[in-house]
Scaffold this motif. Structure first.
Motif, PDB file in Angstrom:
ATOM      1  N   LYS A  21       2.820 -73.905   9.461  1.00 49.32           N
ATOM      2  CA  LYS A  21       3.728 -72.876   9.944  1.00 49.32           C
ATOM      3  C   LYS A  21       5.129 -73.121   9.410  1.00 49.32           C
ATOM      4  N   GLN A  22       5.584 -74.362   9.471  1.00 52.26           N
ATOM      5  CA  GLN A  22       6.901 -74.710   8.959  1.00 52.26           C
ATOM      6  C   GLN A  22       6.980 -74.463   7.469  1.00 52.26           C
ATOM      7  N   ASN A  23       5.925 -74.857   6.796  1.00 45.19           N
ATOM      8  CA  ASN A  23       5.858 -74.707   5.349  1.00 45.19           C
ATOM      9  C   ASN A  23       5.982 -73.244   4.949  1.00 45.19           C
ATOM     10  N   ARG A  24       5.275 -72.400   5.688  1.00 43.09           N
ATOM     11  CA  ARG A  24       5.278 -70.981   5.353  1.00 43.09           C
ATOM     12  C   ARG A  24       6.671 -70.393   5.566  1.00 43.09           C
ATOM     13  N   ARG A  25       7.331 -70.834   6.661  1.00 44.73           N
ATOM     14  CA  ARG A  25       8.646 -70.294   6.969  1.00 44.73           C
ATOM     15  C   ARG A  25       9.658 -70.684   5.888  1.00 44.73           C
ATOM     16  N   THR A  26       9.707 -71.950   5.550  1.00 43.72           N
ATOM     17  CA  THR A  26      10.657 -72.400   4.536  1.00 43.72           C
ATOM     18  C   THR A  26      10.296 -71.817   3.183  1.00 43.72           C
ATOM     19  N   HIS A  27       9.002 -71.605   2.981  1.00 42.14           N
ATOM     20  CA  HIS A  27       8.549 -71.067   1.707  1.00 42.14           C
ATOM     21  C   HIS A  27       9.023 -69.619   1.536  1.00 42.14           C
ATOM     22  N   SER A  28       8.892 -68.824   2.593  1.00 43.34           N
ATOM     23  CA  SER A  28       9.224 -67.410   2.479  1.00 43.34           C
ATOM     24  C   SER A  28      10.735 -67.209   2.337  1.00 43.34           C
ATOM     25  N   GLU A  29      11.525 -68.193   2.790  1.00 44.05           N
ATOM     26  CA  GLU A  29      12.968 -68.079   2.625  1.00 44.05           C
ATOM     27  C   GLU A  29      13.355 -68.149   1.156  1.00 44.05           C
ATOM     28  N   HIS A  30      12.660 -69.007   0.444  1.00 46.44           N
ATOM     29  CA  HIS A  30      13.003 -69.207  -0.958  1.00 46.44           C
ATOM     30  C   HIS A  30      12.270 -68.225  -1.867  1.00 46.44           C
ATOM     31  N   ASP A  31      11.002 -68.055  -1.592  1.00 44.15           N
ATOM     32  CA  ASP A  31      10.139 -67.323  -2.499  1.00 44.15           C
ATOM     33  C   ASP A  31       9.811 -65.965  -1.896  1.00 44.15           C
TER      34      ASP A  31
END
Ligand SMILES: [Zn+2]
Length: 69
Positions: free
Chosen positions: A51-61
């Motif tokens: 979940k954390q990974n997806r959140r930080t991922h969508s901020e950048h990508d």
């Protein structure tokens, strides 16, 4: 082959450091340096990390996945 006929060990040898369940209560306990974690807590951890990974991922990508069709 050691005694692994599916019978629970009468004396639990390991206890999950997170939820307190013993190796008799869960299917798998992973032991670390001074700490243990059961398979159920591993699933919870994996869920949190994804979940954390997806959140930080969508901020950048923003345009990562293909939108064509
Ligand atoms: Zn646990």
């Amino acid at each position: 082959m050691p005694n692994q006929s599916g019978k629970a060990n009468p004396h639990p040898t390991h206890k999950c450091s997170f939820c307190g369940k013993t190796n008799n209560d869960v299917a798998t306990i992973i032991t670390g340096d001074g700490a243990c974690i059961c398979d159920e807590c591993v699933y919870v951890c994996v869920e949190i990390i994804f979940k954390q990974n997806r959140r930080t991922h969508s901020e950048h990508d923003v345009n990562g996945e293909s939108h064509a069709n």
